[in-house]
Design a protein around this motif. Structure first.
Motif, PDB file in Angstrom:
ATOM      1  N   TYR A  56      -4.392  11.476   2.481  1.00  0.00           N
ATOM      2  CA  TYR A  56      -3.306  11.043   1.607  1.00  0.00           C
ATOM      3  C   TYR A  56      -2.669   9.811   2.221  1.00  0.00           C
ATOM      4  O   TYR A  56      -2.310   9.811   3.402  1.00  0.00           O
ATOM      5  N   GLY A  57      -2.570   8.754   1.451  1.00  0.00           N
ATOM      6  CA  GLY A  57      -1.914   7.539   1.911  1.00  0.00           C
ATOM      7  C   GLY A  57      -1.021   6.994   0.822  1.00  0.00           C
ATOM      8  O   GLY A  57      -1.362   7.046  -0.363  1.00  0.00           O
TER       9      GLY A  57
ATOM     10  N   ILE B  65       1.592   2.101  -4.131  1.00  0.00           N
ATOM     11  CA  ILE B  65       0.152   2.290  -3.989  1.00  0.00           C
ATOM     12  C   ILE B  65      -0.090   3.593  -3.243  1.00  0.00           C
ATOM     13  O   ILE B  65       0.416   3.793  -2.143  1.00  0.00           O
ATOM     14  N   ALA B  66      -0.850   4.485  -3.864  1.00  0.00           N
ATOM     15  CA  ALA B  66      -1.144   5.768  -3.232  1.00  0.00           C
ATOM     16  C   ALA B  66      -2.601   6.127  -3.478  1.00  0.00           C
ATOM     17  O   ALA B  66      -3.191   5.729  -4.484  1.00  0.00           O
ATOM     18  N   GLU B  67      -3.152   6.866  -2.535  1.00  0.00           N
ATOM     19  CA  GLU B  67      -4.522   7.337  -2.670  1.00  0.00           C
ATOM     20  C   GLU B  67      -4.608   8.722  -2.050  1.00  0.00           C
ATOM     21  O   GLU B  67      -4.024   8.972  -0.996  1.00  0.00           O
ATOM     22  N   ALA B  68      -5.337   9.592  -2.712  1.00  0.00           N
ATOM     23  CA  ALA B  68      -5.555  10.931  -2.179  1.00  0.00           C
ATOM     24  C   ALA B  68      -6.994  11.326  -2.494  1.00  0.00           C
ATOM     25  O   ALA B  68      -7.455  11.152  -3.624  1.00  0.00           O
TER      26      ALA B  68
ATOM     27  N   ARG C 296      -4.591  -8.270   1.461  1.00  0.00           N
ATOM     28  CA  ARG C 296      -3.535  -8.240   2.471  1.00  0.00           C
ATOM     29  C   ARG C 296      -2.199  -8.610   1.845  1.00  0.00           C
ATOM     30  O   ARG C 296      -1.165  -8.036   2.153  1.00  0.00           O
ATOM     31  N   ARG C 297      -2.201  -9.575   0.935  1.00  0.00           N
ATOM     32  CA  ARG C 297      -0.954 -10.018   0.309  1.00  0.00           C
ATOM     33  C   ARG C 297      -0.315  -8.873  -0.483  1.00  0.00           C
ATOM     34  O   ARG C 297       0.879  -8.662  -0.408  1.00  0.00           O
ATOM     35  N   ILE C 298      -1.113  -8.135  -1.237  1.00  0.00           N
ATOM     36  CA  ILE C 298      -0.560  -7.015  -2.011  1.00  0.00           C
ATOM     37  C   ILE C 298       0.029  -5.981  -1.060  1.00  0.00           C
ATOM     38  O   ILE C 298       1.134  -5.500  -1.255  1.00  0.00           O
ATOM     39  N   THR C 299      -0.695  -5.628  -0.014  1.00  0.00           N
ATOM     40  CA  THR C 299      -0.200  -4.636   0.934  1.00  0.00           C
ATOM     41  C   THR C 299       1.101  -5.109   1.570  1.00  0.00           C
ATOM     42  O   THR C 299       2.072  -4.372   1.633  1.00  0.00           O
TER      43      THR C 299
END
Length: 131
Positions: free
Chosen positions: A18-19, A24-27, A98-101
């Motif tokens: 899980y991040g 922005i999320a991802e599981a 990288r810019r989005i992050t």
């Protein structure tokens, strides 16, 4: 809650990644069944909600909160383990620039966060970042 997603399998180990960074999320989750095969199931919404709450309550003004968590559940021993990532660049399967992050990380005034190495130096501002 997470185990409920795998109730149809005779599983040995369940793992979950899980991040979450800003919006922005991802599981992802999988289990290893008794035959050694990898099985996949939907992650129950209650498990994702619990991880979101855990992320919020883990935040401190001095150190922020974790970026990702790896959860492992071992059926035979009942072992439940969570490994938190506070400092490393997330290994998203999503393709993020990288810019989005960086812009996402810098735009979170309410939740203090740690900035993984390579995403923002302490002396740079979002407008001064390189892509």
């Amino acid at each position: 809650m997470l185990v409920a997603g795998y109730s149809g399998f005779d599983w040995k180990v369940i793992t979950l990644f899980y991040g979450e960074v800003g919006q922005i999320a991802e599981a992802t989750s999988e289990c290893l069944d008794v035959n050694g095969d990898t099985q996949y199931a939907s992650i129950p919404k209650q498990a994702l909600d619990a991880l979101e709450v855990l992320k919020e309550v883990s935040a401190t003004p001095d150190h922020g909160t974790w970026v990702t968590a790896d959860v492992t559940i071992v059926r035979e021993t009942g072992q439940f383990n969570i490994k938190y990532n506070y400092d490393e660049q997330p290994s998203w399967t999503l393709s993020l620039s990288r810019r989005i992050t960086c812009s996402t990380l810098s735009g979170i005034p309410d939740l203090p966060m740690r900035f993984p190495p390579g995403t923002r130096s302490p002396t740079t501002t979002p407008t001064g970042m390189r892509s």
